[in-house]
Design a protein around this motif. Structure first.
Motif, PDB file in Angstrom:
ATOM      1  N   UNK A   1       0.882  -0.942  -0.254  1.00 55.00           N
ATOM      2  CA  UNK A   1       0.209  -0.194   0.072  1.00 55.00           C
ATOM      3  C   UNK A   1       1.091   1.604  -0.564  1.00 55.00           C
ATOM      4  N   UNK A   2       0.161   2.288   0.152  1.00 54.57           N
ATOM      5  CA  UNK A   2       0.487   3.306   0.364  1.00 54.57           C
ATOM      6  C   UNK A   2       0.588   5.004   1.145  1.00 54.57           C
ATOM      7  N   UNK A   3       1.084   5.469   1.255  1.00 48.01           N
ATOM      8  CA  UNK A   3       0.812   6.664   2.870  1.00 48.01           C
ATOM      9  C   UNK A   3       0.488   7.945   2.408  1.00 48.01           C
ATOM     10  N   UNK A   4      -0.019   8.588   2.443  1.00 47.51           N
ATOM     11  CA  UNK A   4      -0.271  10.002   1.931  1.00 47.51           C
ATOM     12  C   UNK A   4      -0.274  10.700   3.407  1.00 47.51           C
ATOM     13  N   UNK A   5       0.133  11.843   3.515  1.00 47.26           N
ATOM     14  CA  UNK A   5      -0.214  12.600   5.024  1.00 47.26           C
ATOM     15  C   UNK A   5      -0.352  14.481   4.230  1.00 47.26           C
ATOM     16  N   UNK A   6      -0.427  14.733   2.428  1.00 47.15           N
ATOM     17  CA  UNK A   6      -1.049  15.540   2.078  1.00 47.15           C
ATOM     18  C   UNK A   6      -2.318  15.807   3.280  1.00 47.15           C
ATOM     19  N   UNK A   7      -2.224  17.607   3.702  1.00 45.43           N
ATOM     20  CA  UNK A   7      -3.649  17.862   4.059  1.00 45.43           C
ATOM     21  C   UNK A   7      -4.606  18.462   3.105  1.00 45.43           C
ATOM     22  N   UNK A   8      -3.905  18.935   2.039  1.00 41.30           N
ATOM     23  CA  UNK A   8      -4.948  18.686   1.283  1.00 41.30           C
ATOM     24  C   UNK A   8      -5.843  18.011   0.510  1.00 41.30           C
ATOM     25  N   UNK A   9      -5.459  15.958   0.772  1.00 48.42           N
ATOM     26  CA  UNK A   9      -6.684  15.688   0.450  1.00 48.42           C
ATOM     27  C   UNK A   9      -7.617  14.974   1.716  1.00 48.42           C
ATOM     28  N   UNK A  10      -8.953  15.730   1.143  1.00 51.97           N
ATOM     29  CA  UNK A  10      -9.961  14.795   1.961  1.00 51.97           C
ATOM     30  C   UNK A  10      -9.859  13.826   3.499  1.00 51.97           C
ATOM     31  N   UNK A  11      -9.252  13.087   2.849  1.00 53.62           N
ATOM     32  CA  UNK A  11      -8.931  11.784   4.355  1.00 53.62           C
ATOM     33  C   UNK A  11      -8.284  11.956   4.717  1.00 53.62           C
ATOM     34  N   UNK A  12      -7.049  12.576   4.858  1.00 51.81           N
ATOM     35  CA  UNK A  12      -5.966  13.080   5.691  1.00 51.81           C
ATOM     36  C   UNK A  12      -6.317  14.506   6.772  1.00 51.81           C
TER      37      UNK A  12
END
Length: 698
Positions: free
Chosen positions: A511-522
């Motif tokens: 899998x992959x993990x994103x911490x971009x606060x522009x993404x609604x789920x983050x």
């Protein structure tokens, strides 16, 4: 280098043998007259009954989660998880047993002055300290050797990590359940006894006094022991799991030249820290002065010696393990020594900051005591501002620690299979807790001294005895705040390392993990995580309030309905057993929702969105750290402001300022002994749950 896991295990056994030696030393001391022995036995009986019921309830949860681990991860992970839980519970039970034995003996020794009383209280605490450190280190080394070295099983490092989850599960419920118990009894005893009835603290006429003393042991000894067990184990697991998941290390290649150093370095630091703690414990000696500065110096001598020895040994160990430039491209082993020593110093500095804000030797506590002259409202406001102010200094210190550790790790390793900076932060957490044996000893000393004062009051001993125990107890409030500083500081660093391990575990599982606060789920996860510590704190404070309400009504009822009780008529005794039962039933019922929250929320979030879970962990880490520091220091400051007034300042006992200070202390009780200490467990439980179940989420 293969020898370090074995050396760490041997040092753990040495720590347990020292605990047995101190146990015998405490047991050999006189427990005093028949009345003192009776009170000691009543407290011990109540504490044992509570722990038996608490562990019975928690066992159901442990079995359920073990079944989930066996199905979702691996059957061996369930075994590792249960081992961590059993050892954590065992450490708490041993600590409670000796603490309830040392209280009367400390009171008896106080007749001869603090020079006799302080060593007994410390040795009682040392049984807890070295049992916690010994069980945690021995259990972890056994798990590592069994699954990684001897059996070389698949998913070996996931299985080792499950050991930490077992300790965390017990710690969460022990801290919350024990904290609710002790503060419900304490608040009930104080508000009806000292404020309404105008009788002294720990007066034998007060029906809640025995329950209050029982609470000191189940919350501040057994609960605190389980807390530090999981903190210590977690700090060792974090760099091991980080190295394993980042560098793709498995049981079959763990012994390779490029991998073994990364895995055994945390164990080597734990080994030298344990040996240093054992040596340091023998340096705790007190004179005959009840001056808090003299007592503090005597008590902290053991910690200071242990820290000094650990600093020297860390440099040596770093060169032994990372001195081979052919394996590690950067070839600067001093960098990791800097990271560990930086963590140790920052942990000490967090403790000193806590002391500045919670000790009556400094202006913060004196300011609160002075504000009590204008009533409870200004007392509460002053305590809140003191707690908030302490957060700022702690944040600065933790950022310095993170910066130094990152730089040191990067200097030593660069990108040698694992990002050196984050590895440096992970081992800095071990630096903070390397001397856990002696740190917990100093912390557990506090509740023993508090109980000794209660027994002195209930047994009608000479007022000079209570003067000695009060001096010891006041210092105990400060040492407790210092230990909480170590615990929450290490929680922040450990959680950061575990969070990075979680990221690598997600990648390993495909899998992959994103911490971009522009993404609604983050973004959603970040806000859930930021709000969760507040919800957790509110639930635990409400739980204390509801349980305390029942206790207050019961104490009022007994004063009202038992003729001659309030007047102290000879032969008239309160129904203490009823108060013990109220605290037990209320605390066990109230611990389930906040305890379950820490496990269920990250699991549900992770199965919905891994990115949302990443945001949740980040938000909870930041706000949880701040709330933990705020609550621990505000509560400690209120408590010592009350004791400062009781020592004869601002009108002394029974005055209006004293009553205002009691109100402040009552507000601070769940802050410092229930919600605040549980916060660092909340941070790590959620992170370690995410790490253990990472592959299942993907």
């Amino acid at each position: 280098m293969d020898i370090f896991p074995y050396l760490a295990a041997i040092s753990a056994i040495a720590g347990l043998l020292l605990a047995a030696y101190y146990y015998k030393s405490v047991e050999a001391a006189s427990p005093g007259n028949d009345r003192m022995v009776f009170l000691m036995n009543e407290i011990q009986k109540g504490a044992r009954a509570f722990l038996y019921k608490e562990y019975s309830w928690v066992a159901i949860f442990v079995v359920a989660l073990a079944i989930v681990l066996a199905i979702v991860i691996a059957p061996l992970a369930a075994i590792s998880y249960v081992l961590g839980a059993v050892l954590s519970a065992g450490a708490g039970y041993v600590g409670m047993t000796v603490a309830t034995m040392a209280n009367a003996r400390t009171a008896e020794a106080a007749k001869e002055g603090p020079g006799k009383a302080l060593p007994i209280a410390f040795r009682g605490g040392a049984v807890m300290g070295f049992t916690v450190a010994g069980f945690a280190l021995l259990g972890l080394m056994f798990t590592y050797l069994l699954f990684v070295v001897w059996l070389q099983v698949d998913q070996a490092f996931e299985i080792v990590t499950a050991f930490g989850l077992g300790g965390s599960s017990i710690a969460l419920f022990s801290r919350v359940g024990g904290g609710i118990y002790t503060k419900a009894a304490d608040v009930g005893a104080d508000l009806v006894g000292k404020v309404e009835a105008g009788i002294p603290e720990d007066d034998p006429r007060n029906p809640a006094t025995i329950a209050d003393n029982v609470g000191d042991n189940v919350g501040d000894v057994a609960g605190m022991g389980a807390d530090l067990f999981e903190s210590y184990a977690g700090s060792i697991i974090a760099p091991i799991s980080l190295a394993a998941f980042a560098a793709g290390i498995t049981a079959t290649n763990a012994g390779d030249a490029g991998n073994i150093g990364l895995l055994v370095f945390p164990m080597a630091i734990a080994f030298v820290g344990m040996v240093a703690s054992i040596i340091g414990s023998f340096f705790v000696k007190a004179g005959d002065s009840t001056d808090s500065h003299s007592l503090s110096k005597a008590l902290h001598m053991g910690t200071n010696v242990a820290m000094g020895l650990t600093v020297v040994a860390t440099v040596v160990v770093s060169y032994i393990i990372f001195g081979d430039k052919a394996v590690y491209a950067e070839g600067r082993p001093w960098g990791l020594a800097v990271a560990v020593i930086g963590g140790l110093i920052v942990g000490w500095a967090l403790g000193k900051a806590a002391e500045i804000y919670t000790s009556d030797q400094f202006s913060a506590v004196k300011k609160i005591a002075r504000q009590s002259e204008t009533g409870p409202a200004t007392t509460v406001l002053s305590g809140i501002s003191t707690g908030m102010m302490s957060v700022a200094s702690s944040v600065v210190l933790i950022l310095i620690g993170v910066g130094v550790a990152w730089w040191g790790g990067d200097m030593a390793l660069g990108e040698a299979g694992v990002p050196g900076g984050i590895y440096g932060i992970a081992v800095a957490a071990i630096g903070m807790l390397a001397t856990t044996g002696v740190v917990v000893s100093v912390d557990a000393y506090g509740p023993i001294s508090d109980n000794a004062g209660g027994i002195a009051e209930m047994a009608h001993l000479d007022p000079s005895v209570r003067k000695v125990t009060d001096a010891l107890d006041s210092l105990g409030n400060t040492t407790a705040a210092i230990a909480k500083g170590f615990a929450v500081g290490s929680a922040a660093l450990t959680a950061l390392a575990l969070f990075k391990s979680f990221e690598y575990a997600i990648a390993k599982a495909g899998g992959s993990l994103s911490l971009d606060v522009g993404q609604v789920d983050v973004f959603i996860g970040l806000f859930i995580g930021a709000g969760l510590p507040f919800l957790f704190a509110a639930l635990t404070i409400d739980a204390v309030g509801r349980a305390a309400n029942k206790m207050i009504e019961e104490v009022r009822r007994q004063f009202r309905e038992i003729p001659g009780l309030r007047e102290g008529q000879e032969g008239v005794n309160p129904d203490s057993a009823r108060c013990v039962a109220i605290s037990t039933e209320a605390s066990l019922r109230e611990m389930l929702v906040p305890g379950g929250l820490a496990i269920v929320v990250p699991l549900v979030t992770g199965f919905i969105s891994v990115n949302a879970l990443g945001g949740l962990l980040a938000g909870a880490l930041v706000t949880g750290f701040a709330i933990a520091i705020f609550m621990a220091n505000a509560g400690g400051a209120w408590d010592n402001a009350k004791k400062y007034i009781e020592a004869g300042n601002h009108g002394g006992k029974g005055s209006d300022p004293h009553k205002a200070a009691v109100v402040g202390d009552t507000v601070g009780d769940p802050f410092k002994d229930t919600s605040g200490p549980a916060m660092n467990i909340l941070i790590k439980v959620m992170t370690i749950v995410a790490l253990v179940f990472a592959s299942a989420f993907v």
